[in-house]
Write a protein that holds these residues in place. Structure first.
Motif, short mmCIF file in Angstrom:
data_model
loop_
_atom_site.label_atom_id
_atom_site.label_comp_id
_atom_site.label_asym_id
_atom_site.label_seq_id
_atom_site.Cartn_x
_atom_site.Cartn_y
_atom_site.Cartn_z
N GLU A 50 -3.30 7.95 -4.08
CA GLU A 50 -3.29 7.75 -2.77
C GLU A 50 -3.03 6.20 -2.46
OE1 GLU A 50 -5.89 8.67 1.14
OE2 GLU A 50 -6.90 8.57 -0.64
N ARG A 51 -3.45 5.54 -3.11
CA ARG A 51 -3.37 3.98 -2.69
C ARG A 51 -1.68 3.69 -2.83
NH1 ARG A 51 -6.74 3.08 -7.80
NH2 ARG A 51 -5.21 2.21 -9.22
N TRP A 52 -1.09 4.01 -3.77
CA TRP A 52 0.12 3.92 -4.32
C TRP A 52 1.11 4.37 -3.09
CZ3 TRP A 52 1.81 -0.35 -6.48
CH2 TRP A 52 0.67 -1.02 -7.55
N GLN A 53 0.65 5.54 -2.78
CA GLN A 53 1.51 6.40 -1.74
C GLN A 53 1.54 5.57 -0.23
OE1 GLN A 53 3.37 9.28 -1.91
NE2 GLN A 53 3.38 8.73 -4.00
N ILE A 54 0.27 5.05 0.08
CA ILE A 54 0.16 4.32 1.22
C ILE A 54 0.91 3.01 1.05
CG2 ILE A 54 -1.59 3.02 2.55
CD1 ILE A 54 -3.79 5.06 1.88
N ALA A 55 1.02 2.37 -0.01
CA ALA A 55 1.86 1.10 -0.15
C ALA A 55 2.98 1.53 0.05
CB ALA A 55 1.74 0.56 -1.54
N VAL A 56 3.66 2.67 -0.72
CA VAL A 56 5.03 2.86 -0.53
C VAL A 56 5.43 3.35 1.03
CG1 VAL A 56 6.93 4.68 -1.09
CG2 VAL A 56 5.49 3.73 -2.94
N GLU A 57 4.55 3.97 1.51
CA GLU A 57 4.85 4.23 3.19
C GLU A 57 4.96 2.88 4.04
OE1 GLU A 57 2.35 6.37 6.82
OE2 GLU A 57 2.00 7.29 4.63
N ASN A 58 4.09 2.07 3.77
CA ASN A 58 4.16 0.69 4.28
C ASN A 58 5.53 0.13 3.99
OD1 ASN A 58 1.84 1.06 5.70
ND2 ASN A 58 0.68 0.21 4.31
N ALA A 60 8.24 -1.11 6.99
CA ALA A 60 8.77 -2.43 7.12
C ALA A 60 10.36 -2.49 6.85
CB ALA A 60 8.12 -3.31 5.72
N ALA A 61 10.87 -1.91 5.93
CA ALA A 61 12.12 -1.87 6.12
C ALA A 61 12.88 -1.05 7.10
CB ALA A 61 12.74 -0.99 4.53
N GLU A 62 12.39 -0.12 7.80
CA GLU A 62 12.89 0.62 8.73
C GLU A 62 12.64 0.17 10.14
OE1 GLU A 62 11.92 4.82 8.18
OE2 GLU A 62 13.16 5.17 6.69
N ILE A 63 11.38 -0.36 10.26
CA ILE A 63 10.98 -0.67 11.65
C ILE A 63 10.75 -2.15 11.64
CG2 ILE A 63 8.93 -0.77 13.21
CD1 ILE A 63 8.32 2.33 11.88
N GLY A 64 10.08 -2.99 10.48
CA GLY A 64 10.14 -4.16 10.68
C GLY A 64 8.75 -4.86 11.22
N GLY A 65 8.70 -6.00 12.09
CA GLY A 65 7.81 -6.57 12.79
C GLY A 65 6.47 -6.69 11.94
N GLY A 66 5.41 -6.05 12.27
CA GLY A 66 4.19 -6.20 11.72
C GLY A 66 3.91 -5.51 10.44
N TRP A 67 4.91 -4.41 9.96
CA TRP A 67 4.90 -3.83 9.04
C TRP A 67 5.10 -4.48 7.79
CZ3 TRP A 67 2.72 0.83 8.92
CH2 TRP A 67 2.68 1.65 9.75
N LEU A 68 5.74 -5.79 7.91
CA LEU A 68 5.97 -6.45 6.55
C LEU A 68 4.52 -7.06 5.98
CD1 LEU A 68 7.74 -7.70 4.69
CD2 LEU A 68 7.90 -9.58 6.29
N MET A 69 3.66 -7.35 7.09
CA MET A 69 2.32 -7.84 6.56
C MET A 69 1.66 -6.42 5.98
SD MET A 69 -0.70 -9.31 9.03
CE MET A 69 -0.97 -7.67 9.91
N PHE A 70 1.90 -5.35 6.70
CA PHE A 70 0.97 -4.13 6.19
C PHE A 70 1.47 -3.87 4.85
CE2 PHE A 70 0.39 -3.04 10.74
CZ PHE A 70 -0.87 -3.56 10.83
N ALA A 71 2.80 -4.02 4.71
CA ALA A 71 3.46 -3.66 3.21
C ALA A 71 2.93 -4.63 2.20
CB ALA A 71 4.89 -3.76 3.30
N ARG A 72 2.74 -5.81 2.56
CA ARG A 72 2.00 -6.84 1.50
C ARG A 72 0.66 -6.28 1.32
NH1 ARG A 72 -0.84 -11.38 1.03
NH2 ARG A 72 -0.04 -12.90 -0.85
N ILE A 73 -0.10 -6.29 2.33
CA ILE A 73 -1.60 -5.53 2.11
C ILE A 73 -1.74 -4.58 1.33
CG2 ILE A 73 -3.49 -5.20 3.32
CD1 ILE A 73 -2.73 -7.08 5.77
N GLY A 74 -0.91 -3.52 1.64
CA GLY A 74 -0.89 -2.35 0.90
C GLY A 74 -0.49 -2.45 -0.56
N MET A 75 0.41 -3.34 -0.97
CA MET A 75 0.63 -3.62 -2.23
C MET A 75 -0.42 -4.01 -3.17
SD MET A 75 3.63 -2.36 -3.55
CE MET A 75 3.67 -3.35 -5.04
N LEU A 76 -1.09 -5.32 -2.00
CA LEU A 76 -2.35 -5.92 -2.95
C LEU A 76 -3.27 -4.85 -3.21
CD1 LEU A 76 -2.32 -9.18 -0.78
CD2 LEU A 76 -1.56 -9.02 -3.07
N ARG A 77 -3.64 -4.00 -2.32
CA ARG A 77 -4.62 -3.07 -2.40
C ARG A 77 -4.45 -1.90 -3.30
NH1 ARG A 77 -7.21 -0.98 3.31
NH2 ARG A 77 -8.61 0.01 1.72
N ALA A 78 -3.15 -1.76 -3.51
CA ALA A 78 -2.96 -0.75 -4.47
C ALA A 78 -3.09 -1.46 -5.99
CB ALA A 78 -1.56 -0.34 -4.34
#
Length: 78
Positions: free
Chosen positions: A40-48, A52-70
């Motif tokens: 699940e943690r890697w699936q969440i990271a990938v989703e973020n 980030a790639a499709e929407i941009g904005g704040g999703w870049l921060m969420f993607a970084r956090i998701g990767m760190l958590r995973a």
């Protein structure tokens, strides 16, 4: 936002390597064993990363956090 977009701060991996862009992070996940990618943690990271790639904005921060958590197991025993 292109996959070449850099994180505000690189993600440091054990061994000294760094993930500096969305693409580096996605490539790292794709190199993991399939059973790990399905956690699940890697699936969440990938989703973020995708958001980030499709929407941009704040999703870049969420993607970084998701990767760190995973990478850190999100506090779970791994």
């Amino acid at each position: 936002m292109p996959w070449s977009t850099p994180f505000d701060e690189p993600i440091r991996l054990r061994g000294g390597a760094r993930l500096t862009t969305l693409q580096h992070a996605a490539d790292h996940v794709m190199k993991l064993p399939n059973d790990v990618q399905q956690q699940e943690r890697w699936q969440i990271a990938v989703e973020n990363l995708i958001n980030a790639a499709e929407i941009g904005g704040g999703w870049l921060m969420f993607a970084r956090i998701g990767m760190l958590r995973a990478l850190n197991g999100d506090g779970e025993a791994t």
